[in-house]
Design an enzyme around this catalytic site. Sequence first.
Site, PDB file in Angstrom:
ATOM      1  CE  LYS A 283      -2.788   2.831   3.038  1.00 22.36           C
ATOM      2  NZ  LYS A 283      -3.331   2.993   4.398  1.00 22.36           N
TER       3      LYS A 283
ATOM      4  CG  ASP B 299      -7.773   3.200   1.352  1.00 23.18           C
ATOM      5  OD1 ASP B 299      -8.546   2.677   0.518  1.00 23.18           O
ATOM      6  OD2 ASP B 299      -7.953   4.352   1.801  1.00 23.18           O
TER       7      ASP B 299
END
Length: 222
Positions: A129, A148
Amino acid sequence: MTTKNLSKLSKKQRALEILSRLHRLYPDATCSLNYETPVQLLVATILSAQCTDERVNKVTPALFSRFPDAESLANADILELEELVRSTGFYRNKAKNIKAACRMIVEDFNSVVPNKMEELLKLPGVARKTANVVLAHAYGINAGVTVDTHVKRLSQRLGLTKNTEPINIEKDLMKLLPQPDWENWSIRLIYHGRTVCKARSPGCDVCELVDVCAKNLGNGND
């Protein structure tokens, strides 16, 4: 396009239709973290874990004023660093990772944040991420899809993945979306998740994706 026609779209066609609408709904969407350099973006993204970007943006001005680059962060007093990032939550672990990551950047990468996924993933506290955010916004490289909590929730609700692990959700989305739009998808879906398709109260009555959502089309087509 009618709901009847939409129901006949493949999952990939539906993903592209959603992407087109997200571009129209949020034409100016961009990373909401404030930063000036790749290392500042890296640090801000580490701080954003289980914390809002709004809170991070309140913390980073003082942090970056005191420690503006990798060298200063690598040499920072850990207790001072902890205090500066305390309000972002999990501050001890975040401070430890920031200091260690910056030390590695200084020692192994000549004080330059690497621009390759495999090198970024070597840094303490950096998973895909964070690496995807840094690559996309600091270097303009779409190496993957940033997953996310918003991207995970909405991609599942829209029927584009049945997976629950971020890495598997990312793989599913990478198959459905053109590479130049991987980060565009994430940023715009995050905006939509914050404003419309919220975790506890999805605003289906005002959502402009409702007719292409799996909730409205059954489970969608594969």
